[in-house]
Design a protein around this motif. Structure first.
Motif, short mmCIF file in Angstrom:
data_model
loop_
_atom_site.label_atom_id
_atom_site.label_comp_id
_atom_site.label_asym_id
_atom_site.label_seq_id
_atom_site.Cartn_x
_atom_site.Cartn_y
_atom_site.Cartn_z
N GLN A 219 29.24 13.98 44.94
CA GLN A 219 29.02 15.41 45.05
C GLN A 219 28.50 15.98 43.75
N GLY A 220 28.95 15.47 42.64
CA GLY A 220 28.60 16.08 41.39
C GLY A 220 27.64 15.27 40.54
N THR A 221 26.98 14.27 41.13
CA THR A 221 26.09 13.46 40.34
C THR A 221 24.67 13.92 40.47
N THR A 222 23.87 13.58 39.48
CA THR A 222 22.45 13.83 39.58
C THR A 222 21.80 12.67 40.29
N GLY A 223 20.52 12.81 40.57
CA GLY A 223 19.85 11.78 41.36
C GLY A 223 19.89 10.41 40.72
N GLY A 224 19.73 10.34 39.38
CA GLY A 224 19.65 9.04 38.73
C GLY A 224 20.96 8.28 38.77
N THR A 225 22.06 8.93 38.38
CA THR A 225 23.34 8.24 38.32
C THR A 225 23.92 8.02 39.70
N GLY A 226 23.78 8.97 40.57
CA GLY A 226 24.37 8.85 41.90
C GLY A 226 23.75 7.74 42.71
N THR A 227 22.47 7.46 42.53
CA THR A 227 21.81 6.41 43.29
C THR A 227 22.43 5.06 43.00
N HIS A 228 22.67 4.78 41.73
CA HIS A 228 23.22 3.48 41.36
C HIS A 228 24.67 3.35 41.83
N LEU A 229 25.42 4.44 41.76
CA LEU A 229 26.83 4.40 42.16
C LEU A 229 26.97 4.14 43.63
N SER A 230 26.08 4.71 44.43
CA SER A 230 26.24 4.59 45.88
C SER A 230 26.10 3.15 46.34
N VAL A 231 25.47 2.28 45.53
CA VAL A 231 25.33 0.89 45.92
C VAL A 231 26.46 0.04 45.40
N ASN A 232 26.87 0.30 44.16
CA ASN A 232 27.80 -0.61 43.50
C ASN A 232 29.25 -0.17 43.59
N SER A 233 29.53 1.00 44.16
CA SER A 233 30.90 1.51 44.15
C SER A 233 31.81 0.75 45.09
N PHE A 234 31.30 0.31 46.24
CA PHE A 234 32.14 -0.29 47.26
C PHE A 234 32.30 -1.78 46.96
N SER A 235 33.46 -2.15 46.54
CA SER A 235 33.70 -3.54 46.21
C SER A 235 34.35 -4.30 47.35
N ASP A 236 34.88 -3.62 48.33
CA ASP A 236 35.52 -4.30 49.43
C ASP A 236 35.45 -3.43 50.67
N ASN A 237 35.84 -4.04 51.79
CA ASN A 237 35.75 -3.34 53.07
C ASN A 237 36.68 -2.15 53.14
N THR A 238 37.82 -2.23 52.47
CA THR A 238 38.78 -1.13 52.53
C THR A 238 38.20 0.13 51.92
N SER A 239 37.57 -0.01 50.75
CA SER A 239 37.00 1.17 50.10
C SER A 239 35.86 1.75 50.91
N ILE A 240 35.06 0.91 51.56
CA ILE A 240 33.98 1.42 52.38
C ILE A 240 34.54 2.24 53.53
N ASN A 241 35.51 1.67 54.25
CA ASN A 241 36.03 2.35 55.43
C ASN A 241 36.85 3.57 55.08
N THR A 242 37.35 3.64 53.84
CA THR A 242 38.11 4.82 53.42
C THR A 242 37.19 5.95 53.01
N GLU A 243 36.24 5.64 52.12
CA GLU A 243 35.38 6.68 51.56
C GLU A 243 34.35 7.18 52.56
N LEU A 244 33.85 6.30 53.42
CA LEU A 244 32.79 6.68 54.35
C LEU A 244 33.22 7.83 55.24
N TRP A 245 34.46 7.83 55.67
CA TRP A 245 34.93 8.82 56.64
C TRP A 245 35.55 10.04 55.97
N ARG A 246 35.38 10.15 54.65
CA ARG A 246 35.83 11.37 53.97
C ARG A 246 34.79 12.47 54.03
N TYR A 247 33.61 12.15 54.53
CA TYR A 247 32.60 13.19 54.69
C TYR A 247 32.80 13.90 56.03
#
Length: 664
Positions: A219-247
């Motif tokens: 929510q608070g990132t700029t285009g450059g930093t947020g792009t890289h985070l969106s790929v590398n943030s999810f290290s496992d299935n649990t984090s994907i399934n938790t964060e994805l449905w917070r929107y």
């Protein structure tokens, strides 16, 4: 004097020099009454412009929307910061720019002709008096209603339809400035699964406002930093399934002219893009090739289409008039592209059909031999299903599960499932009168990427409700058959009514089990497989799965009819069902009867016979109520499966005729 007037009209300072000319003692000696009236009107215009500039200076680009604006009055609370408010102020500044240009032109004209009259100045400036009054009312509405974020779009659209052409053009300038922010956020979410929203203004929000590392910080990132985070943030299935449905969609932020169905498409497309951009298969060598891999993901997702979509969004920003059809068309176009790619990955690479069959085999007890063996394994732990949750309960269940899988030679994919027993205070189990492990047991499933969109945490919660219900019936069926074996081994002779009652219970439980597994689960699963085979659209697959789950919940009496009708919106609400209430009481009777038979003597004692008569009478009452409810439900939309259940339970009308005979 004329130069002072022009300076006053252009300045946004609090002091107005020409006010001194309207003092009665001075004006009576030097000015005509008509000139005094003109000066008062000019002062009114200057004050209006001053108020508008005050708002622009407070919330516009000069304040950058990043620092707390200065309060003009001690009691005045500033508006919430935001990019939309900043764009509104900048658009307001553009709307009054022609007025400033006019004053500059008048000053240049005055320098050439010093004999310029007061009435000429008034004639040129008076045309903005009505516009400034309208803009001040517009600003006043924003301040008093404290309008924030996307809600500004709705407010501007309501004030856009105006008969005065100047007022209309002014609002359009402000609208264009505000829509620029909205379209940038929409473009970022639809094509990259992220958007810049430091102040919670977009109609799609991350429910966790804490800006931690990972997707929660998008929510608070700029285009450059947020792009890289969106790929590398999810290290496992649990984090994907938790964060994805917070929107989630904040409907109070959604403009009224944009339908809710469109907002749901936008949310779905963004979640799908986010999921595709977070392929965990590309994390193996992310330290050395992370940037190159991300570029490959983007290229594989959009390719040359990103430039074409960018042009379409840019054209939306340039359009003078709002066109909802264009918004819907571009979202549908992006959705079609994304869902076809997601469907191909889900079906071919993630093997969706196999994963759905695993859900059916484990959550819906499709592997009957596995759970029968599980019940046999847990039989050695005599108090496992009846005692309260202990520290070792979860370990014992998982050990029994592994032993059962090995006993029936099931080794493939069994590691994707495991049992968990959360604390009682964190579990809201709605369908059980008895308290024990069966009331709280949870079957965990390791969701395979990218099927997190299909198996959300709420979806898995509903599967666990089905699992607990089906496992409870399976256990009671196993127990009543164990009673039959026990009575046959002991050769019960004098308790014939006990044997007849056991046969009634066994008949009801067996037919209920057959109804659930064959008439409901097998038939509905076949419909789901057929629907998946007929489409390449992942959204339709998701909708078919939602309908499947809702139908199963409804036909298993875990869902009320009203809640079942809400499945078109993708929302499932579990409520207490009267059929489920009666079934729960029947299952409690069967459970108590099984325990009773293990200690009952042949023949029964007087106390035992009284207890048995209580079971018999309660069972007859509950069966009568159950049949009456099923007859009433048979006329509903799910009449076919319920008719089969009613036919099996009341074959040849034995139960109903027996109840009528006793009543007469």
């Amino acid at each position: 004097m004329i130069h002072d007037i022009l300076f006053t009209l252009f300045s946004s300072n609090s002091d107005l020099p020409i006010e001194n000319f309207t003092i009665p003692e001075v004006a009576a000696n030097f000015l005509h009454p008509g000139e005094i009236k003109i000066l008062e009107d000019l002062i009114r215009i200057a004050n209006q412009y001053k108020e508008l500039k005050k708002f622009v200076h407070q919330y516009g680009t000069q304040s950058a929307g990043l620092v707390k604006p200065k309060q003009q009055k001690p009691s005045e609370e500033p508006l919430p910061q935001g990019l939309y408010l900043q764009a509104f102020a900048d658009g307001l500044d553009l709307a009054v720019k022609p007025y400033r240009d006019l004053i500059v032109h008048l000053e240049a004209y005055y320098l050439k002709r010093p004999n310029l009259s007061l009435i000429f100045i008034y004639h040129q400036v008076n045309q903005y008096q009505s516009l400034f009054g309208f803009l001040l009312r517009l600003v006043s509405g924003v301040v008093t209603q404290r309008i924030h974020g996307c809600a500004l779009l709705q407010y501007l659209q309501q004030n856009c339809l105006h008969g005065n052409e100047k007022h209309y053009q002014a609002v359009k300038l402000i609208q264009n400035a505000v829509y620029a922010i909205f379209i940038k956020q929409l473009f970022g979410w639809l094509l990259h699964g992220k958007f810049v929203d430091q102040f919670g203004e977009f109609f799609i929000q991350h429910v966790d406002n804490t800006k931690t590392a990972g997707i929660g910080s998008l929510q608070g990132t700029t285009g450059g930093t947020g792009t890289h985070l969106s790929v590398n943030s999810f290290s496992d299935n649990t984090s994907i399934n938790t964060e994805l449905w917070r929107y989630e969609i904040r409907h109070e932020m959604l403009p009224y002219y944009l339908p809710t169905s469109w907002a749901e498409k936008v949310l779905f497309v963004g979640q799908t893009v986010l999921m595709l951009n977070c392929d965990p298969r590309d994390h193996t060598d992310k330290r050395t090739t992370g940037d190159r891999k991300f570029a490959a993901i983007k290229d594989s997702l959009w390719g040359d289409q990103e430039c074409a979509f960018f042009k379409k969004f840019h054209q939306l920003q340039l359009d003078e008039n709002l066109n909802i059809a264009k918004f819907e068309h571009i979202v549908d176009e992006i959705k079609l592209c994304v869902t076809e790619q997601m469907s191909e990955i889900a079906i071919k690479e993630a093997d969706l059909i196999k994963q759905l069959k695993l859900i059916k085999d484990y959550y819906l007890l499709g592997r009957g031999e596995l759970f029968l063996e599980l019940l046999r394994q847990t039989k050695s732990l005599k108090t496992l299903f009846s005692k309260g949750i202990t520290d070792g309960s979860s370990r014992d269940m998982n050990r029994a599960f592994q032993l059962a899988a090995n006993s029936v030679n099931i080794t493939e994919d069994v590691e994707q499932f495991s049992f968990a027993l959360p604390p009682k205070e964190e579990v809201d189990s709605f369908c059980y009168e008895t308290k024990g492990i069966l009331s709280y047991i949870t079957l965990k499933y390791k969701v395979k990427w990218p099927l997190h969109l299909l198996f959300s945490p709420k979806t898995l919660d509903k599967y666990n409700e089905m699992f607990r219900f089906l496992l409870r019936i399976r256990k009671i069926q196993y127990d009543i058959h164990q009673v039959w074996s026990l009575q046959r081994e002991n050769k019960v002779k004098k308790n014939s009514e006990l044997l007849q009652f056991r046969n009634k219970l066994m008949f009801l439980i067996d037919n209920l089990q057959y109804y659930l597994q064959v008439d409901v689960l097998e038939s509905q699963f076949s419909i789901l497989m057929s629907a998946i085979g007929e489409t390449k659209d992942f959204e339709r697959i998701q909708r078919a799965h939602t309908v499947f789950q809702a139908n199963v919940l409804g036909l298993c009496f875990l869902l009320t009819n009203n809640a079942a009708d809400m499945t078109t919106t993708g929302i499932i609400q579990v409520n207490e069902n009267p059929v489920l209430t009666i079934l729960d009481k029947v299952l409690v009777i069967v459970d108590k009867f099984c325990s009773f038979c293990c200690s009952c003597k042949d023949p029964m004692t007087k106390v035992e016979r009284q207890e048995f008569n209580g079971y018999d009478q309660a069972f007859k009452n509950h069966v009568d109520s159950l049949l009456q409810l099923l007859i009433g439900l048979k006329a509903g939309p799910s009449s076919a499966p319920l008719s089969q259940l009613l036919l099996r339970l009341d074959f040849n009308h034995w139960f109903s005729n027996n109840t009528q005979t006793q009543s007469s």
